[in-house]
Scaffold this active site. Structure first.
Site, PDB file in Angstrom:
ATOM      1  N   HIS A 170      51.267  53.016-109.190  1.00 54.72           N
ATOM      2  CA  HIS A 170      51.593  54.277-109.852  1.00 54.72           C
ATOM      3  C   HIS A 170      51.329  55.489-108.955  1.00 54.72           C
ATOM      4  CE1 HIS A 170      52.714  52.597-113.666  1.00 54.72           C
ATOM      5  NE2 HIS A 170      51.608  51.874-113.707  1.00 54.72           N
ATOM      6  N   SER A 230      47.345  51.988-118.688  1.00 51.69           N
ATOM      7  CA  SER A 230      47.313  50.904-117.705  1.00 51.69           C
ATOM      8  C   SER A 230      45.967  50.193-117.649  1.00 51.69           C
ATOM      9  CB  SER A 230      47.615  51.455-116.305  1.00 51.69           C
ATOM     10  OG  SER A 230      48.909  52.024-116.248  1.00 51.69           O
TER      11      SER A 230
END
Length: 472
Positions: A410, A325
């Site tokens: 997340h 990410s």
């Protein structure tokens, strides 16, 4: 009874429009405009046009009409809206707030009744009265727009317009925004959505949507897209039955034999496909929401759960699920708060950083990080940047929530901050956002609830590696 307080507080948003907001300096209050004869100043619609618009909206919201007939009238109003300019749209929004909201007086009485309830039975009755008081013709008005084909997209795009306004101006339309978000949370419940696999054989129109909405790593060409849909990749999207051609959110997955630490191999179109017989790790390297108007409607957790279940059915050997990410807020945080973080280094570390960067400030560190790919593992600059990134992701919060938007997504879904990756994204975007740094968030399926619990306590779940880096 914290939930009750939160719920009652939410009702204030629903009726704020009825209590009146600060009008634009160039406009009269809506009530005066409706009673007037002539347009004044920069007002979008003339009084006559405004009255006609109100009449058309009242017809759409008429409780005596069937939903089918109401939807037909809504379609005509949607056509008007499509041809109108932005200023006229704001008049439409204001009418929906001020003329179609709940009865403010009845709602106040119901709230006072709820506050005074002395028993569970009285509180239950008061709650039902409060719910009834919250019902408004605005709800019916918006529901009627969802009836005709294209109506959901119309409402989603309308909210996207609201959210694109400056924060100060958004406050004027907060009642409409709150009600739209509430309705979308019901209409886009994950139980109503369908998870679909997207591959190279999918319709070209759908593949074009992937290129259009990819928000993390731009898809540069059709060959780039084909690489992302190769045999060692998977792509999944959530679809609503009323919007079957548009993925609401989609995730791109790479199947590997270890955790990915760089974007370059994943985006290398000339690289051979990975050996699926050895794949034990699924890397979510891009998750994109396609509809700005659905902000606040959470289905990311369910998307990842569904993807994991689908992947494990196809590949039983998969044991690890993680992301690769970006860290979009890192550089801006460093510029504002990096000096304080660097001040906590010990004297030896400060001396080494001063020698390498010419000083111990965040600005000096960033200036020295012009070419992160050239720095070795033991580089003082590299270690200082990793320390700051670990502090940003693993320690810093605002109101108990992680600062970084991707981290909030997340970690809110039960992941933990697992590993930082140096020079993982050397694109201009990656360098601008985070000096090329990327992060792996690990989805440990046995610890998702534990990680959510920690986050609810204001503690960010991190690996031992991140914990060590946070200490400098």
């Amino acid at each position: 009874m914290g939930w009750a307080a939160d719920w009652i507080e939410q009702t204030k948003l629903w009726v704020r429009g009825a209590e009146g907001g600060k009008p634009d300096e160039q406009q009269r209050p809506l009530a005066q405009r409706l009673d007037a004869t002539l347009r004044r100043g920069q007002e979008a619609l003339s009084p006559r046009e405004l009255r006609r618009l109100l009449q058309d909206m009242e017809q759409v919201a008429d409780a005596a009409l069937s939903d089918v007939e109401g939807g037909r009238k809504a379609l005509a109003l949607m056509e008007w809206y499509a041809a109108a300019d932005a200023a006229a749209h704001k008049d439409f929004w204001l009418l929906s707030i001020e003329r179609f909201g709940p009865d403010a007086q009845a709602l106040q009485v119901a709230r006072e009744r709820y506050d005074k309830a002395g028993s569970d039975a009285e509180r239950s009755e008061a709650e039902m009265a409060l719910r009834r008081a919250l019902l408004s013709s605005r709800t019916r008005l918006l529901q009627r727009f969802a009836q005709p084909q294209g109506g959901l997209e119309f409402l989603i795009n309308m909210r996207a317009q609201l959210l694109a306004l400056p924060k100060s101006e958004q406050q004027r339309y907060v009642a409409l925004d709150a009600e739209l978000e509430h309705l979308f949370s019901r209409w886009f419940d994950v139980a109503l959505l369908e998870l679909r696999s997207i591959n190279w054989d999918s319709p070209a129109s759908l593949l074009e949507k992937l290129i259009q909405y990819e928000a993390v790593h731009d898809i540069r060409s059709w060959s780039d897209l084909k690489n992302r849909l190769d045999s060692d990749r998977r792509c999944y999207g959530f679809f609503h039955p009323r919007m079957p051609k548009v993925p609401l959110i989609f995730v791109e997955v790479a199947l590997l034999d270890k955790m990915a630490g760089s974007m370059a191999p994943l985006l290398d179109e000339s690289a051979a496909a990975a050996d699926l017989s050895k794949a034990n790790t699924a890397i979510f390297y891009s998750i994109s929401n396609t509809q700005t108007g659905l902000k606040g409607v959470s289905f990311g957790d369910s998307l990842i759960k569904h993807v994991v279940e689908t992947l494990t059915q196809e590949f039983p050997k998969l044991k690890h699920f993680a992301t690769l990410s970006p860290i979009p807020g890192l550089r801006s945080w460093l510029l504002k708060h990096g000096d304080a973080a660097l001040a906590e280094l010990d004297d030896k570390e400060k001396a080494a950083l001063e020698k390498s960067a010419g000083g111990v400030t965040a600005a000096q560190l960033l200036a020295a990080l012009e070419d992160p790919g050239s720095l070795g593992e033991k580089s003082t600059l590299r270690q200082a940047a990793l320390y700051c990134a670990a502090r940003y992701l693993g320690r810093e919060t605002a109101k108990g929530r992680p600062l970084d938007a991707v981290a909030r997504f997340h970690l809110g879904n039960g992941a933990r901050v697992e590993r930082l990756n140096w020079a993982a994204d050397l694109s201009s975007k990656g360098l601008k956002q985070s000096m090329g740094l990327m992060v792996n968030y690990l989805y440990d399926l046995k610890r998702l609830d534990k990680h959510r619990s920690l986050l609810a306590q204001g503690k960010i779940p991190v690996s031992s590696e991140i914990e060590s880096l946070c200490k400098g």
